[in-house]
Design an enzyme around this catalytic site. Structure first.
Site, short mmCIF file in Angstrom:
data_model
loop_
_atom_site.label_atom_id
_atom_site.label_comp_id
_atom_site.label_asym_id
_atom_site.label_seq_id
_atom_site.Cartn_x
_atom_site.Cartn_y
_atom_site.Cartn_z
N LYS A 132 -2.60 39.07 2.10
CA LYS A 132 -1.54 38.88 3.10
C LYS A 132 -1.56 37.48 3.68
O LYS A 132 -0.51 36.90 3.97
CB LYS A 132 -1.68 39.90 4.24
CG LYS A 132 -1.22 41.28 3.85
CD LYS A 132 -0.84 42.08 5.08
CE LYS A 132 -0.22 43.41 4.69
NZ LYS A 132 0.09 44.25 5.84
N LYS A 215 2.28 46.33 -7.28
CA LYS A 215 2.59 47.62 -6.64
C LYS A 215 3.93 47.54 -5.90
O LYS A 215 4.35 46.44 -5.48
CB LYS A 215 1.46 48.05 -5.71
CG LYS A 215 1.38 47.32 -4.44
CD LYS A 215 0.40 47.96 -3.45
CE LYS A 215 0.53 47.13 -2.18
NZ LYS A 215 -0.20 47.46 -1.06
N LYS A 218 6.86 46.90 0.57
CA LYS A 218 7.94 46.57 1.51
C LYS A 218 8.22 45.09 1.51
O LYS A 218 9.31 44.65 1.87
CB LYS A 218 7.50 46.94 2.94
CG LYS A 218 7.38 48.40 3.22
CD LYS A 218 6.72 48.63 4.59
CE LYS A 218 6.38 50.09 4.78
NZ LYS A 218 5.48 50.35 5.88
#
Ligand code: TYM
Length: 365
Positions: A132, A215, A218
């Site tokens: 992230k 994967k 969002k």
């Protein structure tokens, strides 16, 4: 003096059977819910609620969401939409405890204690932080780095014994066990359970519809990579039609999917939606070309998801009712978490713990 460098080889093993069988899990209210969240988490939350034999506690983790910037109005909308998603998927606020994290201050309070238990070395190994924060780790919030300690607090504030999640959360659950074991060891107590991750089913890692190596997420900039729970029937059918595949028909055995990430993903999605095994899907559809399998998958997805998205929009028309349900859930959650936090403070040596909320309920398991 506690060991501050590594985990003990022989942490005191609390016996799980001594704890109430309690499920805890959470989802971040960021963006829209997608099929990965639904199959990897939400649908399984509903199954565990309906199976009985567990107390089920489910949470919209708004404190986690703000570890990256969230527009306040959008955060409120996403929290209510997620609550609507839980209920529309089958979570019954009377049978499960359903609430948003910030209404139960014990999560943040216990997280501070765990910030002082977890070691820098453990946190630095967390792959989700690396993913992230990316190349801009210096610009990331301190909260994003400390995130897994808050996640451990979410779980352990309830002495949860089972945590259903998708595969991407596995490392965080191992850290939760490490934190529980180190706390128990350092203070010489047998207080926090070593929680069991529950990572099961055909869809623990739903992949992007455009790239079988990534994967479904969002945060992917392309909406064509994911099916959102708010998508209408046309959008769902179009996304499945355009999903990347290879030119071969479906194999005749499950092993034939091994080197075929995109085909495997679509078969896994089918199996999870239909509640059957991958072998069952192959028995029915093996040998078919994608031009036949994709429409069957689209029909199944629409039949399964349309009632959920319809119910979500209906619930979203009454945000005050959602807020009322979440406040009720939070009050019930606090009844469980407050005595556990109070006892933690006592163990750690905080003066006044005996006068905290929850002091009237010394039962903490
Ligand atoms: P979050 O909000 O990213 O995702 C919520 C749940 O959805 C699962 N999931 C997937 N499963 C299969 N395939 C996918 N492509 C996919 N994408 C997401 C996740 O594994 C998760 O179960 N840190 C957590 C939230 C959290 C939590 C907790 C979970 C906070 N505290 C305590 C359990 C217990 C997260 O960011 O999930």
């Amino acid at each position: 003096m506690p060991d501050t460098t590594s985990l003990q080889d022989d942490p005191i093993q609390p016996d799980l059977s001594r704890f109430t069988r309690r499920v805890f899990s959470g989802i971040q209210p960021t963006g829209h819910l997608h099929l990965g969240n639904y199959l990897g988490a939400m649908k399984r939350f509903v199954d565990m609620q309906n199976a009985g034999g567990f107390e089920t506690v489910y949470c919209m983790v708004d404190l986690h969401a703000i570890t990256v910037w969230q527009q306040p109005e959008e955060l409120r909308r996403a929290t209510r939409e997620l609550a609507a998603g839980f209920i529309a998927s089958g979570i019954d606020p009377a049978r499960s405890i359903l609430f948003n994290q910030s209404q139960v201050p014990e999560h943040a309070q216990l997280a501070w204690i765990f910030n002082c238990v977890a070691r820098m070395g453990w946190m630095k190994r967390m792959t989700q932080f690396k993913d992230k924060a990316g190349k801009h780790a210096e610009q990331a919030s301190l909260g994003l780095f400390a995130y897994p300690a808050l996640m451990a607090a979410d779980i352990l504030a309830y002495h949860a014994t089972h945590v259903p999640v998708g595969e991407d959360q596995k490392q965080h659950l191992e850290l939760t066990r490490d934190i529980a074991a180190k706390f128990n060891h350092d203070y010489g107590v047998d207080f926090f359970p070593l929680t069991e991750p529950v990572i099961e089913g055909a869809a623990t890692r739903v992949m992007s519809l455009r790239d079988g190596a990534k994967k479904m997420s969002k945060s992917d900039p392309s909406d064509m990579t994911r099916i959102n729970l708010t998508d209408d029937a046309d959008a769902i059918a179009q996304k499945i039609r355009k999903a990347r595949t290879d030119p071969e028909p479906l194999p005749g055995t499950p092993e034939g999917l091994e080197e075929r990430a995109e085909a495997r993903n679509l078969v896994n999605i089918y199996a999870a939606l239909a509640d059957v095994s991958v072998a069952d899907v192959i028995a029915e559809h093996g040998g078919k070309p994608f031009s036949e399998f994709k429409p069957a998958l689209a029909d199944l997805a629409v039949a399964h998801l349309s009632p959920i998205s319809g119910e979500m929009s209906r619930l979203m028309q009454d945000p005050a009712e959602i807020d009322r349900l979440l406040a009720g859930g939070a009050a019930r959650a606090r009844e469980l978490a407050a005595p556990i936090l109070r006892r933690t403070y006592e163990i750690v040596g905080m003066v006044g713990a005996d006068r905290m909320v929850g002091a009237d309920k010394p039962e903490w398991v």
